[in-house]
Scaffold this active site. Structure first.
Site, PDB file in Angstrom:
ATOM      1  N   HIS A   8       9.175  -8.331   9.301  1.00  0.00           N
ATOM      2  CA  HIS A   8       8.908  -7.311   8.272  1.00  0.00           C
ATOM      3  C   HIS A   8       9.662  -6.016   8.600  1.00  0.00           C
ATOM      4  O   HIS A   8       9.060  -4.956   8.834  1.00  0.00           O
ATOM      5  CB  HIS A   8       7.395  -7.078   8.258  1.00  0.00           C
TER       6      HIS A   8
ATOM      7  N   GLU B  54      13.008  -7.909   4.598  1.00  0.00           N
ATOM      8  CA  GLU B  54      12.320  -8.840   5.490  1.00  0.00           C
ATOM      9  C   GLU B  54      12.878 -10.257   5.359  1.00  0.00           C
ATOM     10  O   GLU B  54      13.017 -10.764   4.251  1.00  0.00           O
ATOM     11  CB  GLU B  54      10.826  -8.848   5.125  1.00  0.00           C
TER      12      GLU B  54
HETATM   13  O1  TA6 Z   1       6.054  -7.341   2.692  1.00  0.00           O
HETATM   14  C1  TA6 Z   1       5.612  -6.551   1.644  1.00  0.00           C
HETATM   15  C2  TA6 Z   1       4.104  -6.391   1.755  1.00  0.00           C
HETATM   16  O2  TA6 Z   1       3.464  -7.635   1.689  1.00  0.00           O
HETATM   17  C3  TA6 Z   1       3.676  -5.418   0.649  1.00  0.00           C
HETATM   18  O3  TA6 Z   1       2.968  -6.027  -0.399  1.00  0.00           O
HETATM   19  C4  TA6 Z   1       2.942  -4.333   1.383  1.00  0.00           C
HETATM   20  O4  TA6 Z   1       1.600  -4.360   1.238  1.00  0.00           O
HETATM   21  C5  TA6 Z   1       3.453  -4.464   2.799  1.00  0.00           C
HETATM   22  O5  TA6 Z   1       3.760  -5.801   3.012  1.00  0.00           O
HETATM   23  C6  TA6 Z   1       2.722  -3.814   3.944  1.00  0.00           C
HETATM   24  O6  TA6 Z   1       1.563  -4.469   4.310  1.00  0.00           O
HETATM   25  P1  TA6 Z   1       0.605  -3.835   5.394  1.00  0.00           P
HETATM   26  O7  TA6 Z   1      -0.513  -4.826   5.577  1.00  0.00           O
HETATM   27  O8  TA6 Z   1       1.405  -3.675   6.659  1.00  0.00           O
HETATM   28  O9  TA6 Z   1       0.159  -2.502   4.844  1.00  0.00           O
END
Ligand code: TA6
Length: 302
Positions: free
Chosen positions: A175, A277
């Protein structure tokens, strides 16, 4: 006393094999948490938190840090750290019944191997199932994340092995939070022609038809299929991104309103970051007993 020579608990009960440290790879601390510091003679540096095996900082040789780490990130050894490269495993986002993005980003990983030479440094961290992980996800597994730096290049490779007697399936992502000067001023090239699922529009699937993608609103997309190569262009620099074996790619920026709801981001934090990502989302990866899988994301500073 440790279990073996050079085996010492680090602050917060992290396990570190100190005999794998070299003059280019050492233990350090960031906000009170143990990190591995990798350096190469040409000046590339990386900091990897043992909590989550999360790369927190990557400075290519002769450059500046290319990863966004929120100034309000929490370093308590329990809360997921906002920024760097969280490892989402064995579940991406809310694709299943597990906590969002799985549990790997909230676990202490072990540093198990390092290698370094005149133009590279690599560290491998490992996570295996525990009674707590088994309670959430009843599968024996071994995950390894190898992070390598050198010159203008960063390689992150996630490997997952099924060490149990029955098959399992997982989704995953690296991520990666890129640090950018001004998100509205950049453009992403290489997505044209790919289908994507848009979480900001009820998960409808669209085709990307633009020459480049510019960010001027919330973006939360899972691209189906990895681009051959991706370029994030800013006025003063660019970043090449390549992935192997991760079948999907996610682009995320929370924009103003969602960012304001994140307690570990400053209100204008969305302007300084962009997540690109490498992911396996659409089709979960299935592993038979004894089988393994790997996927890699590579960043090249240009
Ligand atoms: O990868 C994108 C995502 O799934 C978004 O929908 C957003 O919520 C982000 O990840 C961050 O997630 P987190 O749980 O780290 O706040």
């Amino acid at each position: 006393m440790g279990k073996s020579p050079g085996y010492h608990p680090a602050p917060g009960n992290f396990l570190v094999f100190t005999d794998i440290m070299t003059d280019q790879i050492e233990m350090a601390e960031l906000h009170g948490q143990p990190v591995l510091k990798l350096q190469t003679p040409d000046g590339a540096v990386a900091l990897i938190s043992l909590f989550g095996a999360q790369l927190l900082s990557w400075t290519p040789a002769g450059g500046e840090d290319r990863l966004y780490l929120s100034p309000q990130a929490v370093f308590d050894g329990q809360t997921a750290i906002r920024g760097g490269v969280p490892v989402c495993f064995p579940q991406f986002a809310s694709e299943g019944p597990l906590p969002k993005h799985g549990f790997a980003r909230n676990q202490p990983w072990e540093a198990v191997n390092t290698r370094a030479g005149k133009d590279y440094a690599v560290a491998t961290l490992r996570l295996t199932d525990t009674p707590a992980s088994q309670a959430l996800w009843p599968h024996p597994f071994a995950a390894e994340l190898s992070i390598g730096i050198g010159g203008g290049r960063l390689d992150m490779e996630l490997e997952v092995a099924n060490t149990g007697p029955s098959s399992f399936a997982f989704t995953a992502a690296l991520h990666t939070y890129l640090k950018v000067r001004e998100v509205e001023a950049l453009r992403i090239e290489g997505l044209r022609g790919l289908d994507y699922r848009d979480a900001t529009r009820s998960d409808a699937v669209h085709k990307d038809t633009g020459v480049s993608l510019e960010i001027d609103d919330e973006v939360d997309r899972v691209y189906y299929g990895a681009p051959k190569g991706l370029l994030v262009r800013e006025d003063h620099r660019a970043l090449g991104i390549h992935q192997e074996n991760f079948p999907d790619l996610v682009v995320w920026n929370p924009w103003e309103q969602k960012c304001a709801q994140l307690p570990d981001m400053p209100t204008d934090g969305f302007r300084r970051m962009l997540c690109i990502e490498a992911a396996a989302v659409r089709q979960p990866i299935e592993l038979a007993p004894g089988a393994d899988w790997w996927g890699r994301q590579t960043l090249v500073a240009l």
